[in-house]
Design a protein around this motif. Structure first.
Motif, PDB file in Angstrom:
ATOM      1  N   ALA A  24     111.302   6.036  56.048  1.00 30.02           N
ATOM      2  CA  ALA A  24     111.852   7.006  56.997  1.00 30.02           C
ATOM      3  C   ALA A  24     112.124   8.283  56.227  1.00 30.02           C
ATOM      4  N   ALA A  25     111.788   9.421  56.801  1.00 34.95           N
ATOM      5  CA  ALA A  25     111.965  10.700  56.122  1.00 34.95           C
ATOM      6  C   ALA A  25     113.426  11.137  56.159  1.00 34.95           C
ATOM      7  N   VAL A  26     113.892  11.713  55.060  1.00 37.37           N
ATOM      8  CA  VAL A  26     115.235  12.285  54.989  1.00 37.37           C
ATOM      9  C   VAL A  26     115.113  13.777  55.276  1.00 37.37           C
ATOM     10  N   PRO A  27     115.900  14.306  56.209  1.00 34.66           N
ATOM     11  CA  PRO A  27     115.773  15.726  56.553  1.00 34.66           C
ATOM     12  C   PRO A  27     116.041  16.626  55.346  1.00 34.66           C
ATOM     13  N   PRO A  28     115.392  17.767  55.255  1.00 37.91           N
ATOM     14  CA  PRO A  28     115.700  18.726  54.194  1.00 37.91           C
ATOM     15  C   PRO A  28     117.186  19.075  54.190  1.00 37.91           C
ATOM     16  N   GLY A  29     117.736  19.219  52.994  1.00 38.06           N
ATOM     17  CA  GLY A  29     119.151  19.558  52.890  1.00 38.06           C
ATOM     18  C   GLY A  29     120.082  18.373  53.021  1.00 38.06           C
ATOM     19  N   HIS A  30     119.532  17.162  53.043  1.00 40.37           N
ATOM     20  CA  HIS A  30     120.340  15.957  53.177  1.00 40.37           C
ATOM     21  C   HIS A  30     120.129  15.043  51.974  1.00 40.37           C
ATOM     22  N   ILE A  31     121.038  14.085  51.831  1.00 45.81           N
ATOM     23  CA  ILE A  31     120.917  13.042  50.825  1.00 45.81           C
ATOM     24  C   ILE A  31     120.967  11.689  51.519  1.00 45.81           C
ATOM     25  N   ALA A  32     120.354  10.692  50.897  1.00 47.55           N
ATOM     26  CA  ALA A  32     120.362   9.335  51.439  1.00 47.55           C
ATOM     27  C   ALA A  32     120.860   8.378  50.366  1.00 47.55           C
ATOM     28  N   THR A  33     121.623   7.403  50.768  1.00 49.06           N
ATOM     29  CA  THR A  33     122.157   6.431  49.822  1.00 49.06           C
ATOM     30  C   THR A  33     122.228   5.055  50.475  1.00 49.06           C
ATOM     31  N   ILE A  34     122.052   4.026  49.664  1.00 51.31           N
ATOM     32  CA  ILE A  34     122.215   2.647  50.121  1.00 51.31           C
ATOM     33  C   ILE A  34     123.655   2.227  49.837  1.00 51.31           C
ATOM     34  N   VAL A  35     124.352   1.800  50.874  1.00 53.05           N
ATOM     35  CA  VAL A  35     125.766   1.437  50.784  1.00 53.05           C
ATOM     36  C   VAL A  35     125.892  -0.088  50.839  1.00 53.05           C
ATOM     37  N   THR A  36     126.541  -0.669  49.837  1.00 50.98           N
ATOM     38  CA  THR A  36     126.793  -2.113  49.813  1.00 50.98           C
ATOM     39  C   THR A  36     128.277  -2.362  50.014  1.00 50.98           C
ATOM     40  N   SER A  37     128.606  -3.176  51.007  1.00 53.58           N
ATOM     41  CA  SER A  37     130.001  -3.554  51.259  1.00 53.58           C
ATOM     42  C   SER A  37     130.255  -4.934  50.661  1.00 53.58           C
ATOM     43  N   LEU A  38     131.411  -5.077  50.020  1.00 55.76           N
ATOM     44  CA  LEU A  38     131.768  -6.330  49.349  1.00 55.76           C
ATOM     45  C   LEU A  38     133.178  -6.728  49.750  1.00 55.76           C
ATOM     46  N   GLU A  39     133.466  -8.024  49.623  1.00 54.87           N
ATOM     47  CA  GLU A  39     134.788  -8.518  49.978  1.00 54.87           C
ATOM     48  C   GLU A  39     135.191  -9.678  49.084  1.00 54.87           C
ATOM     49  N   MET A  40     136.504  -9.903  48.980  1.00 56.93           N
ATOM     50  CA  MET A  40     137.036 -11.143  48.416  1.00 56.93           C
ATOM     51  C   MET A  40     138.037 -11.681  49.425  1.00 56.93           C
ATOM     52  N   LEU A  41     137.978 -12.976  49.651  1.00 55.25           N
ATOM     53  CA  LEU A  41     138.777 -13.603  50.696  1.00 55.25           C
ATOM     54  C   LEU A  41     139.941 -14.420  50.148  1.00 55.25           C
ATOM     55  N   ARG A  42     140.106 -14.386  48.842  1.00 57.22           N
ATOM     56  CA  ARG A  42     141.250 -15.044  48.195  1.00 57.22           C
ATOM     57  C   ARG A  42     141.481 -14.350  46.867  1.00 57.22           C
ATOM     58  N   PRO A  43     142.677 -14.421  46.331  1.00 58.33           N
ATOM     59  CA  PRO A  43     142.919 -13.775  45.039  1.00 58.33           C
ATOM     60  C   PRO A  43     142.025 -14.382  43.960  1.00 58.33           C
ATOM     61  N   PRO A  44     141.531 -13.581  43.041  1.00 57.04           N
ATOM     62  CA  PRO A  44     140.698 -14.126  41.965  1.00 57.04           C
ATOM     63  C   PRO A  44     141.531 -14.933  40.993  1.00 57.04           C
ATOM     64  N   PRO A  45     140.903 -15.821  40.229  1.00 54.36           N
ATOM     65  CA  PRO A  45     141.662 -16.577  39.215  1.00 54.36           C
ATOM     66  C   PRO A  45     142.341 -15.624  38.228  1.00 54.36           C
ATOM     67  N   PRO A  46     143.515 -15.990  37.766  1.00 52.83           N
ATOM     68  CA  PRO A  46     144.189 -15.128  36.782  1.00 52.83           C
ATOM     69  C   PRO A  46     143.330 -14.970  35.531  1.00 52.83           C
ATOM     70  N   ARG A  47     143.403 -13.788  34.937  1.00 51.06           N
ATOM     71  CA  ARG A  47     142.721 -13.572  33.662  1.00 51.06           C
ATOM     72  C   ARG A  47     143.656 -12.805  32.745  1.00 51.06           C
ATOM     73  N   PRO A  48     143.413 -12.863  31.454  1.00 52.23           N
ATOM     74  CA  PRO A  48     144.335 -12.197  30.524  1.00 52.23           C
ATOM     75  C   PRO A  48     144.540 -10.737  30.885  1.00 52.23           C
ATOM     76  N   GLY A  49     145.773 -10.333  30.906  1.00 49.71           N
ATOM     77  CA  GLY A  49     146.083  -8.955  31.252  1.00 49.71           C
ATOM     78  C   GLY A  49     145.619  -7.976  30.183  1.00 49.71           C
ATOM     79  N   ARG A  50     145.266  -6.807  30.617  1.00 52.53           N
ATOM     80  CA  ARG A  50     144.873  -5.736  29.704  1.00 52.53           C
ATOM     81  C   ARG A  50     145.628  -4.499  30.141  1.00 52.53           C
ATOM     82  N   PRO A  51     146.798  -4.246  29.540  1.00 48.74           N
ATOM     83  CA  PRO A  51     147.622  -3.119  30.004  1.00 48.74           C
ATOM     84  C   PRO A  51     146.968  -1.778  29.681  1.00 48.74           C
ATOM     85  N   PHE A  52     147.403  -0.754  30.412  1.00 48.96           N
ATOM     86  CA  PHE A  52     146.959   0.597  30.089  1.00 48.96           C
ATOM     87  C   PHE A  52     147.487   0.984  28.713  1.00 48.96           C
ATOM     88  N   PRO A  53     146.739   1.761  27.965  1.00 51.88           N
ATOM     89  CA  PRO A  53     147.283   2.303  26.714  1.00 51.88           C
ATOM     90  C   PRO A  53     148.582   3.055  26.993  1.00 51.88           C
TER      91      PRO A  53
END
Length: 206
Positions: free
Chosen positions: A15-44
């Motif tokens: 499909a052609a993209v009109p002049p002056g426009h941009i096209a991008t593929i958008v991927t949506s993601l989800e998590m349905l439960r909290p992830p397993p705990p992992r070692p913390g890495r604090p901000f400096p």
């Protein structure tokens, strides 16, 4: 049409993209439960994740530009002033700036306005700290804050204008893809919304 979205489904082929426009593929993601705990890495110690409480639109947009211009983030720059102010002042929207000695290095925005869910609206860093491991710490902070509320779904979307490692980064954090869309929009570099020389990896047609 895709069920429950009102979004038309593309037919196979080009499909052609009109002049002056941009096209991008958008991927949506989800998590349905909290992830397993992992070692913390604090901000400096020289970094601080500071909440922006009811920021003025221009204060927010300045941060948004600093973090997102290299990736053609434009959605909040073209949003009407009143609509943006409504988001920024909502108690169920949490916005944070990652700062070092008063300089903005990152943006985190969480949206809890949909009951039982949290959208990771924006998570990004300025180019000079990408690849330092700070992104993982920022994601850990986002995940912790999201699941501290009574939600059953944490979700995000990324696109091919973002950093090339973004999709893999979200998957490592525990998100799973659930939908793919194509978005076509006016190129924000052509009307002055963003500088003409930003995001050189994206062709400018117009």
């Amino acid at each position: 049409m895709l069920p429950n979205t009102g979004i038309p489904t593309l037919a196979p082929g080009y499909a052609a993209v009109p002049p002056g426009h941009i096209a991008t593929i958008v991927t949506s993601l989800e998590m349905l439960r909290p992830p397993p705990p992992r070692p913390g890495r604090p901000f400096p110690p020289e970094l601080a994740l500071e909440p922006l409480l009811r920021p003025e639109p221009e204060t927010y947009r300045a941060l948004f530009r600093e973090v997102g211009a290299d990736w053609l983030w434009f959605s909040r720059l073209t949003l009407a002033e009143g609509a943006l102010a409504t988001i920024l002042t909502d108690r169920d929207v949490e916005i944070f700036a990652l700062r070092r000695e008063g300089r903005n290095l990152g943006l985190l925005e969480l949206d809890f306005r949909q009951p039982g869910a949290c959208e990771l609206v924006f998570l990004g860093l300025t180019g000079d700290v990408v690849g330092t491991g700070i992104g993982r710490t920022l994601m850990d902070a986002a995940t912790s804050r999201a699941w501290a509320r009574p939600i059953t779904r944490f979700w995000v979307h990324t696109c091919t204008l973002d950093h090339p490692g973004a999709l893999a980064f979200y998957r490592r954090a525990g998100f799973a893809p659930f939908a793919v869309h194509v978005e076509v929009a006016p190129d924000p570099r052509l009307d002055g919304t963003l500088p003409r020389d930003c995001a050189p990896h994206v062709p400018r047609l117009g």
